[in-house]
Design a protein around this motif. Sequence first.
Motif, PDB file in Angstrom:
ATOM      1  N   ASN A 192     -33.349  60.087  65.619  1.00 13.96           N
ATOM      2  CA  ASN A 192     -32.010  59.631  65.223  1.00 13.96           C
ATOM      3  C   ASN A 192     -32.144  58.568  64.148  1.00 13.96           C
ATOM      4  O   ASN A 192     -32.606  57.457  64.395  1.00 13.96           O
ATOM      5  CB  ASN A 192     -31.239  59.098  66.431  1.00 13.96           C
ATOM      6  N   VAL A 193     -31.781  58.935  62.945  1.00 15.96           N
ATOM      7  CA  VAL A 193     -31.827  58.025  61.801  1.00 15.96           C
ATOM      8  C   VAL A 193     -30.397  57.617  61.451  1.00 15.96           C
ATOM      9  O   VAL A 193     -29.439  58.021  62.105  1.00 15.96           O
ATOM     10  CB  VAL A 193     -32.522  58.687  60.599  1.00 15.96           C
ATOM     11  N   GLY A 194     -30.257  56.834  60.401  1.00 12.15           N
ATOM     12  CA  GLY A 194     -28.923  56.447  59.978  1.00 12.15           C
ATOM     13  C   GLY A 194     -28.177  57.603  59.345  1.00 12.15           C
ATOM     14  O   GLY A 194     -28.755  58.646  59.031  1.00 12.15           O
ATOM     15  N   PRO A 195     -26.870  57.460  59.173  1.00 14.57           N
ATOM     16  CA  PRO A 195     -26.087  58.527  58.533  1.00 14.57           C
ATOM     17  C   PRO A 195     -26.524  58.722  57.083  1.00 14.57           C
ATOM     18  O   PRO A 195     -27.019  57.792  56.430  1.00 14.57           O
ATOM     19  CB  PRO A 195     -24.650  58.007  58.617  1.00 14.57           C
ATOM     20  N   ALA A 196     -26.354  59.932  56.602  1.00 15.08           N
ATOM     21  CA  ALA A 196     -26.716  60.229  55.212  1.00 15.08           C
ATOM     22  C   ALA A 196     -25.951  59.324  54.256  1.00 15.08           C
ATOM     23  O   ALA A 196     -24.771  59.039  54.456  1.00 15.08           O
ATOM     24  CB  ALA A 196     -26.414  61.695  54.904  1.00 15.08           C
ATOM     25  N   THR A 197     -26.628  58.874  53.215  1.00 14.09           N
ATOM     26  CA  THR A 197     -26.007  58.019  52.204  1.00 14.09           C
ATOM     27  C   THR A 197     -26.139  58.660  50.831  1.00 14.09           C
ATOM     28  O   THR A 197     -27.092  59.401  50.561  1.00 14.09           O
ATOM     29  CB  THR A 197     -26.641  56.623  52.187  1.00 14.09           C
ATOM     30  N   TYR A 198     -25.203  58.351  49.975  1.00  6.96           N
ATOM     31  CA  TYR A 198     -25.196  58.900  48.614  1.00  6.96           C
ATOM     32  C   TYR A 198     -26.217  58.171  47.762  1.00  6.96           C
ATOM     33  O   TYR A 198     -26.320  56.934  47.792  1.00  6.96           O
ATOM     34  CB  TYR A 198     -23.806  58.770  47.996  1.00  6.96           C
ATOM     35  N   LEU A 199     -26.966  58.933  46.971  1.00  3.21           N
ATOM     36  CA  LEU A 199     -27.979  58.370  46.075  1.00  3.21           C
ATOM     37  C   LEU A 199     -27.423  58.329  44.659  1.00  3.21           C
ATOM     38  O   LEU A 199     -27.268  59.371  44.013  1.00  3.21           O
ATOM     39  CB  LEU A 199     -29.248  59.222  46.117  1.00  3.21           C
ATOM     40  N   ALA A 200     -27.135  57.136  44.180  1.00  2.00           N
ATOM     41  CA  ALA A 200     -26.591  57.002  42.830  1.00  2.00           C
ATOM     42  C   ALA A 200     -27.621  57.377  41.782  1.00  2.00           C
ATOM     43  O   ALA A 200     -27.270  57.847  40.694  1.00  2.00           O
ATOM     44  CB  ALA A 200     -26.104  55.566  42.605  1.00  2.00           C
ATOM     45  N   ASP A 201     -28.904  57.201  42.092  1.00  2.00           N
ATOM     46  CA  ASP A 201     -29.978  57.517  41.151  1.00  2.00           C
ATOM     47  C   ASP A 201     -31.070  58.289  41.889  1.00  2.00           C
ATOM     48  O   ASP A 201     -32.071  57.700  42.316  1.00  2.00           O
ATOM     49  CB  ASP A 201     -30.546  56.230  40.541  1.00  2.00           C
ATOM     50  N   PRO A 202     -30.907  59.594  42.063  1.00  2.00           N
ATOM     51  CA  PRO A 202     -31.901  60.388  42.798  1.00  2.00           C
ATOM     52  C   PRO A 202     -33.290  60.354  42.164  1.00  2.00           C
ATOM     53  O   PRO A 202     -34.291  60.460  42.887  1.00  2.00           O
ATOM     54  CB  PRO A 202     -31.320  61.806  42.766  1.00  2.00           C
ATOM     55  N   VAL A 203     -33.348  60.232  40.852  1.00  2.00           N
ATOM     56  CA  VAL A 203     -34.653  60.171  40.189  1.00  2.00           C
ATOM     57  C   VAL A 203     -35.410  58.919  40.636  1.00  2.00           C
ATOM     58  O   VAL A 203     -36.581  58.975  41.034  1.00  2.00           O
ATOM     59  CB  VAL A 203     -34.499  60.193  38.657  1.00  2.00           C
ATOM     60  N   ALA A 204     -34.741  57.783  40.591  1.00  2.00           N
ATOM     61  CA  ALA A 204     -35.376  56.534  41.030  1.00  2.00           C
ATOM     62  C   ALA A 204     -35.754  56.608  42.503  1.00  2.00           C
ATOM     63  O   ALA A 204     -36.819  56.118  42.906  1.00  2.00           O
ATOM     64  CB  ALA A 204     -34.441  55.356  40.777  1.00  2.00           C
ATOM     65  N   GLU A 205     -34.891  57.231  43.312  1.00  2.00           N
ATOM     66  CA  GLU A 205     -35.176  57.337  44.739  1.00  2.00           C
ATOM     67  C   GLU A 205     -36.388  58.232  44.990  1.00  2.00           C
ATOM     68  O   GLU A 205     -37.207  57.949  45.876  1.00  2.00           O
ATOM     69  CB  GLU A 205     -33.960  57.883  45.481  1.00  2.00           C
ATOM     70  N   THR A 206     -36.531  59.287  44.212  1.00  2.00           N
ATOM     71  CA  THR A 206     -37.693  60.166  44.353  1.00  2.00           C
ATOM     72  C   THR A 206     -38.979  59.381  44.169  1.00  2.00           C
ATOM     73  O   THR A 206     -39.920  59.472  44.965  1.00  2.00           O
ATOM     74  CB  THR A 206     -37.637  61.309  43.329  1.00  2.00           C
ATOM     75  N   TRP A 207     -39.017  58.586  43.120  1.00  2.00           N
ATOM     76  CA  TRP A 207     -40.232  57.824  42.822  1.00  2.00           C
ATOM     77  C   TRP A 207     -40.437  56.677  43.806  1.00  2.00           C
ATOM     78  O   TRP A 207     -41.575  56.316  44.120  1.00  2.00           O
ATOM     79  CB  TRP A 207     -40.195  57.336  41.381  1.00  2.00           C
ATOM     80  N   ARG A 208     -39.373  56.114  44.321  1.00  2.00           N
ATOM     81  CA  ARG A 208     -39.520  55.070  45.339  1.00  2.00           C
ATOM     82  C   ARG A 208     -40.169  55.651  46.587  1.00  2.00           C
ATOM     83  O   ARG A 208     -41.073  55.044  47.180  1.00  2.00           O
ATOM     84  CB  ARG A 208     -38.151  54.471  45.693  1.00  2.00           C
ATOM     85  N   LEU A 209     -39.704  56.835  46.991  1.00  2.00           N
ATOM     86  CA  LEU A 209     -40.270  57.479  48.163  1.00  2.00           C
ATOM     87  C   LEU A 209     -41.750  57.809  47.962  1.00  2.00           C
ATOM     88  O   LEU A 209     -42.570  57.607  48.866  1.00  2.00           O
ATOM     89  CB  LEU A 209     -39.497  58.762  48.474  1.00  2.00           C
ATOM     90  N   LEU A 210     -42.094  58.309  46.781  1.00  2.00           N
ATOM     91  CA  LEU A 210     -43.491  58.643  46.497  1.00  2.00           C
ATOM     92  C   LEU A 210     -44.367  57.391  46.498  1.00  2.00           C
ATOM     93  O   LEU A 210     -45.486  57.406  47.025  1.00  2.00           O
ATOM     94  CB  LEU A 210     -43.599  59.348  45.145  1.00  2.00           C
ATOM     95  N   ALA A 211     -43.872  56.324  45.904  1.00  2.00           N
ATOM     96  CA  ALA A 211     -44.652  55.086  45.850  1.00  2.00           C
ATOM     97  C   ALA A 211     -44.899  54.538  47.252  1.00  2.00           C
ATOM     98  O   ALA A 211     -46.014  54.102  47.586  1.00  2.00           O
ATOM     99  CB  ALA A 211     -43.921  54.047  45.002  1.00  2.00           C
ATOM    100  N   GLU A 212     -43.880  54.573  48.090  1.00  2.00           N
ATOM    101  CA  GLU A 212     -44.016  54.078  49.463  1.00  2.00           C
ATOM    102  C   GLU A 212     -45.008  54.918  50.246  1.00  2.00           C
ATOM    103  O   GLU A 212     -45.855  54.391  50.987  1.00  2.00           O
ATOM    104  CB  GLU A 212     -42.646  54.101  50.147  1.00  2.00           C
ATOM    105  N   SER A 213     -44.916  56.222  50.096  1.00  2.00           N
ATOM    106  CA  SER A 213     -45.816  57.117  50.808  1.00  2.00           C
ATOM    107  C   SER A 213     -47.255  56.921  50.347  1.00  2.00           C
ATOM    108  O   SER A 213     -48.183  56.819  51.160  1.00  2.00           O
ATOM    109  CB  SER A 213     -45.378  58.566  50.586  1.00  2.00           C
TER     110      SER A 213
END
Length: 335
Positions: A192-213
């Motif tokens: 159970n995670v939080g509710p889905a949220t809108y990504l204003a910048d999916p490109v930036a979010e993609t790279w944030r996820l990769l960097a964290e991983s």
Amino acid sequence: MLLSSASRRLLLLVLLLATPSLLFAWGAWSHQRINRAAVLALPPALRTFFYNHADFVTEEAVMPDARKFVLRDKAEGPRHFIDLEAYPVPLTQLPRTAAEARSRYDAATLAKNGTLPWTIQENLAQLTQAMKNGRKDEILFLAADLGHYLGDAQMPLHTSTNHNGQLTGQTGIHAFFEGQLPELFGATYRFNVGPATYLADPVAETWRLLAESHASADTLLAVERRLQAQVPEADRYEHDAQGALRKTQFNDDYHARAYATRYHQALGSFVERRLRVAVQSTANFWYTAWVNAGQPDLSQLDSDYTTRSNARNLKHELRLLQKGQLVDLKTNPEF
């Protein structure tokens, strides 16, 4: 011609039984639960449609790996990983978009080093367009694929050249971490995670996820290296009656239950956290595609009978999720 639900399940089973597990990120157990939990994290206006097809999106979560290993689709392989160390610039200087990547690197370089972040972005764009067009089959196939690639992005070794521990004397850690540990201990994980949220910048979010991983890859390797120093090699693996190493159907070694338990305990909630991030990001990207498509009423793509028939089961799964649990998916075990 579209296959019936029963035919798809049979085909999927055949593909899974024929598929080796190396680079089969997270294994079927986790990929299917990532997509299932992501469906339940969607807002009601979108969740109704996705839940009507939750079984399909769950089962199809492993199809990108089947395309790679069973159908031998050469174009599929690079979509599952990115060897960040192989690119001659820091992560922050890599091309942000697929178009920029193709303008800077030739096809051979991209195929060798991986295209995972750019695959995620292109898949998101395709899903958005499919939602705009109201193409139900395309929406479901693309959403299932996107969940798979986002899951791959949260398996740290899919971001590293040391993808199987082969550079540090830890060959086999890939399947051990992503396959055996979740199958052994996943029943305790909370989805159970939080509710889905809108990504204003999916490109930036993609790279944030990769960097964290990527930043966590050294952790899972270092923890197992320390454990290796404490446990004799003969005690790290299971053996058959003849004394030979016990192998899975995919030729992976079975690590001894005691050793796996020590590794999982030493990692703390590491595996669970990575899976939870995968669930959250999958829900976020699906939701973002829908918002960017103009928030179409996708429930109109299904009959009222389908929605009514699923309503009771949806309530049941949401109640389970409040406890962090999912329904029993009966995934074909790899270990």
